[in-house]
Design an enzyme around this catalytic site. Sequence first.
Site: not given
Length: 217
Positions: A126, A145
């Site tokens: 991420k 996320d």
Amino acid sequence: MSENDKLKKRAAEILKRLEKEYPAAKCHLEFRNPFELLVSTILSAQCTDARVNMIMTPLYENKYKSPDDILADGLENFRENIKSCNFFNNKAKSVLAICNILKKDYNGKVPDSLEELTKLPGIGRKSANVILGNCFGKKDVIIVDTHFKRVTGRLGLTDNDEPEKIEADLKKLIPPAKQYVFSHVIGDHGRYVCGARKPKCGVCVLNDVCPSDSLKK
DNA sequence: CTCCCGATAT
DNA sequence: ATATCAGGAG
């Protein structure tokens, strides 16, 4: 039409509506260079971007201009400065370790590949994708996320729970050139409308294409 | 799977 | 009181 084609078509419609809704969608962290975003991205885990900005923007301007500045200040001082973020102990250790690696292996610069970024302590897929997309202009990045996971799940665009599988699922549905934009408009939608606790289905522009009827009451 | 472990909205 | 906030490591 195959099942995957139907899903692709729906994903395209969702993207179209969200681009109209959030024309200025972008990263909410404040940064002036890759190093600042690298540090702020680590600090943002389980913490709001607004809080990270509140703490770090003045520090970048007045104190932490390079890895050397953070190393010179030391672990204890850095940890005190970021105390109101979550997980400050682990985050401070990660940042200091990264500063040492950047200095030793990268001449103080932030690397620009997924492989190199994810080798850094505290940087997973991420965070690496956030840096690649926002600092190095990479468009084929799906940033998974907590918002992205929740919203794409509710929209029925993935059945998976694991971030890496969600990333793979959405890469099949969204054209490479649009993946960065898609990540950000989904993020904004998650933040402003499709919230974790009380999703505002009444004002959601995706209401008629969203299969999560249980949320709508 | 657990741990990390602060601030805020509800 | 508790769920959640732009996660990642062991």
